[in-house]
Design an enzyme around this catalytic site. Structure first.
Site, PDB file in Angstrom:
ATOM      1  N   SER A   1      45.579  60.353   5.948  1.00 22.82           N
ATOM      2  CA  SER A   1      44.166  60.521   6.248  1.00 22.82           C
ATOM      3  C   SER A   1      43.474  59.156   6.326  1.00 22.82           C
ATOM      4  O   SER A   1      43.916  58.275   7.067  1.00 22.82           O
ATOM      5  CB  SER A   1      43.530  61.441   5.202  1.00 22.82           C
TER       6      SER A   1
ATOM      7  N   ASP B   1      45.193  70.700  11.758  1.00 25.09           N
ATOM      8  CA  ASP B   1      44.417  69.579  11.207  1.00 25.09           C
ATOM      9  C   ASP B   1      43.276  69.236  12.160  1.00 25.09           C
ATOM     10  O   ASP B   1      43.491  69.059  13.364  1.00 25.09           O
ATOM     11  CB  ASP B   1      45.343  68.376  11.012  1.00 25.09           C
TER      12      ASP B   1
ATOM     13  N   HIS C   1      45.157  69.963   7.362  1.00 20.62           N
ATOM     14  CA  HIS C   1      45.080  68.598   6.847  1.00 20.62           C
ATOM     15  C   HIS C   1      45.502  68.535   5.376  1.00 20.62           C
ATOM     16  O   HIS C   1      44.992  69.264   4.539  1.00 20.62           O
ATOM     17  CB  HIS C   1      43.644  68.095   7.001  1.00 20.62           C
TER      18      HIS C   1
END
Length: 344
Positions: A163, A245, A277
């Site tokens: 991320s 995601d 995600h």
């Protein structure tokens, strides 16, 4: 820190709420796992200060190495959390890195950069770069940490993050290429569910990084516009995406741009179907999370073991009862039979 303001700028419940006065409510309990330096542990860990002036620290993980010790690959890992959450001591990040260290037989340094908005971006990027410089100060075996001195192979260095941490890890690779590091070989870069920008303004990022436009002219959001990309210090990059995601399309778009760029390394991509995600952090024992872990471990292992440097019958121990045989530079591997240790 709670805010007296009633004006919410961004509401990412149940994780955090950011107010117009740049104050933040972190809504999740900040659970912490203590490091464990028990020599009998499968993976040992400890916390170290990397930047005395700022107090920035890192958590170091080592597998239960054999005696006599030998050099093993070095992984520098940067956690995610939208630049505002997280720590190497949080259970999801601690457990993920510990599992990867055990499976891939690497030494890992997990960076505890300062969080926004209290520390506006690009402070997190600068903290991570300076922590990386602290790590590579051990290249000649006389740095401040004995574990890194003894075990880290600076000819086999990896950067990784997920991320926001993947974006920071990418920035470290860019800076490393720009600085022409001596005695340090960055073999690979792992980008797990990476955060990158697009044509439209990323309002959260712009709020956290006031100097940024928040748009695709910012090289951290859109590395394709960065003239330094061509010298990025990584031979291979692996993009790990997830089908559901919200960052998937931007990650795939940058993957395509990197393939077309002047950077001369190899780029690979994998995608997990039906997952969102950070799924591997929230449900690490699921089949798909274990598959992702195996893919990451395989990247760290197989990208570092050169069959030409093995004896004719050099063997790789694997997770299971089978084994791998090298034969004049060729090797066989099954999808889930992931190697973790080289026997000469």
């Amino acid at each position: 820190m709670a805010s007296d303001s009633k004006d919410i700028a961004f509401d990412y419940s149940p994780y955090f709420r950011l107010y117009t006065d740049a104050q933040i409510d972190r809504l999740i309990l900040n659970q912490l796992v203590s490091p464990s330096d028990d020599p009998k542990s499968v993976v040992r860990s400890k916390d170290v200060v990397t930047l005395t002036e700022s107090g920035v620290s890192a958590r170091i993980f080592i597998p239960n190495v054999r005696d006599p010790p030998r050099k093993i690959p070095l992984l520098v890992y940067i956690h995610g959390g939208a630049f505002v959450l997280g720590s190497p001591a949080n259970p999801p990040f601690h457990n993920f890195v510990s599992s990867l260290v055990e499976k891939a037989n690497v030494i890992a340094v997990s960076v505890d950069y300062r969080l926004a908005p209290e520390n506006p971006l690009p402070i997190a990027f600068d903290d991570s770069w300076e922590a990386f410089q602290w790590v590579i100060s051990h290249v000649n075996g006389n740095g401040p940490d004995p574990w890194i001195n003894e075990y880290a192979d600076f000819g086999r260095v990896f950067l990784a993050g997920e991320s926001a941490g993947a974006n920071i890890a990418h920035d470290v690779a860019i800076r490393a290429g720009e600085n022409k590091l001596q005695g340090v070989e960055i073999v690979g870069l792992l980008l797990v569910h990476p955060f990158f920008g697009g044509k439209e303004e990323d309002k959260l990022y712009k709020t956290l990084c006031p100097a940024s436009s928040g748009c695709d002219d910012d090289p951290r959001l859109n590395p394709a516009v960065d003239p330094r990309l061509r010298t990025m210090a990584a031979h291979r990059v692996l993009f790990c995406l997830a089908e559901k995601d919200f960052l998937r399309e931007k990650g795939r778009a940058y993957y395509e741009e990197l393939k077309k760029s002047e950077w001369e390394g190899e780029v690979e991509i994998m995608e997990t179907e039906g997952e969102g995600h950070g799924f591997h952090l929230f449900n690490p024992d699921s089949e798909k999370a274990l598959d992702l872990m195996n893919q990451l471990a395989a990247f760290l292992i197989m990208k570092n073991q050169d069959p030409k440097n093995c004896n004719r019958n050099g063997r790789l121990g694997i997770l299971g009862t089978d084994f791998l045989l090298f034969d004049r530079g060729q090797f066989l591997i099954k999808y889930q039979d992931i190697a973790f240790e080289l026997f000469q």
